[in-house]
Design a protein around this motif. Structure first.
Motif, PDB file in Angstrom:
ATOM      1  N   VAL A  66     -13.383   6.817  63.328  1.00 17.42           N
ATOM      2  CA  VAL A  66     -13.039   7.419  62.040  1.00 17.42           C
ATOM      3  C   VAL A  66     -12.674   6.320  61.054  1.00 17.42           C
ATOM      4  CG1 VAL A  66     -12.296   9.627  62.958  1.00 17.42           C
ATOM      5  CG2 VAL A  66     -10.667   7.774  62.839  1.00 17.42           C
ATOM      6  N   ILE A  90      -8.773   5.075  67.557  1.00 18.73           N
ATOM      7  CA  ILE A  90      -9.624   6.116  66.978  1.00 18.73           C
ATOM      8  C   ILE A  90     -10.562   5.571  65.906  1.00 18.73           C
ATOM      9  CG2 ILE A  90      -8.043   7.989  67.533  1.00 18.73           C
ATOM     10  CD1 ILE A  90      -6.994   7.906  64.694  1.00 18.73           C
ATOM     11  N   ASP A  94     -13.574   8.327  68.154  1.00 15.59           N
ATOM     12  CA  ASP A  94     -12.794   9.461  67.658  1.00 15.59           C
ATOM     13  C   ASP A  94     -12.645  10.576  68.676  1.00 15.59           C
ATOM     14  OD1 ASP A  94     -11.381  11.092  65.919  1.00 15.59           O
ATOM     15  OD2 ASP A  94     -13.193  11.980  65.067  1.00 15.59           O
TER      16      ASP A  94
END
Length: 253
Positions: A66, A90, A94
């Motif tokens: 992300v 992340i 993700d």
């Protein structure tokens, strides 16, 4: 209730190698921190993927991370500041929606949820009272942050019951409708799910970066430790349980 500490794990990624690697730069991640956090976290993801070379379906090499903008949006929504390491985790990967009913091998590549599905444990769990059941046991109080979290939520919970009794309400007290309880800052985020949504959940303590596994049908909490500890645990399981994991993949076809 028992709290188990995860044993110290030795690195065993060298036993198996995958030709498919996660490259942090390929995920659009900028290595702006001088301590090499991005490279270190990418190596951790690769370590687990190496151990799962025989089961690419359970790797995360095709999962994108992300953006920094999206991370800030999630932090604003959850009203928390994520630890630096978890932000990096992340930004590389993700998570993913659960595979079937999940796995029982503690793999971050399969059990980490997409950040869009992360939610406060204290207020969004369908059985909020379970927080009080689990954390009222002082053996769980491994950090001041959890002690404060339990104290504040327990105080709000008891005050809510008292106020409901004082007001002679026709309906019984419901923690789900306790605005004071739900307005309190949350220390724990649900960031992953294992066997199913109601049995195993991975909980992140946002101020300490510690990851716990809550097994709700016992109930019992296990301290996993850092993200690196989770990778170590999953790597060992991926090597030890190779036959079972390959069979799980066949069963999902």
């Amino acid at each position: 209730m028992t709290t188990l500490n995860v044993d110290d794990n030795n690195s065993i990624a060298s036993r198996t190698r995958s030709k498919r690697k996660i490259n942090a730069s390929d995920q659009g991640v900028q290595q702006s921190n001088g301590n090499g956090m991005v490279d270190r976290v990418a190596k951790l993801w690769n370590k687990l993927n190496d151990a799962l070379v025989y089961a690419p379906y359970f790797q995360n090499t095709n999962q994108k991370g992300v953006s920094e903008e999206r991370i800030k949006q999630i932090e604003s929504k959850l009203k928390v500041s994520l630890p630096t390491e978890i932000r990096t985790v992340i930004s590389i990967h993700d998570g993913q929606n659960k595979i079937g009913y999940g796995l029982s091998h503690r793999l971050a590549t399969t059990d980490l949820l997409p950040v869009s599905q992360w939610r406060p444990y204290e207020t969004n769990h369908e059985e909020c009272e379970l927080l009080l059941e689990c954390l009222v046991d002082k053996k769980i109080y491994e950090t001041a942050e959890l002690r404060d979290d339990v104290r504040d939520h327990l105080t709000a919970y008891l005050n809510g019951i008292k106020q409901a009794s004082t007001n002679n309400r026709k309906t019984e007290y419901s923690i789900a409708n306790d605005d004071v309880f739900h307005a309190l800052p949350c220390e724990l985020l649900i960031i992953g799910e294992g066997m199913d949504d109601y049995t195993e959940q991975y909980l992140l303590s946002v101020r300490t970066s510690r990851i716990y596994m809550a097994i709700h049908n016992i109930p019992e909490w296990t301290l996993i430790g850092t993200f690196s500890d989770w990778i170590d645990m999953g790597t060992e399981n991926a090597i030890r349980d190779k036959t079972d994991i390959k069979q799980l993949r066949n069963d999902l076809n």
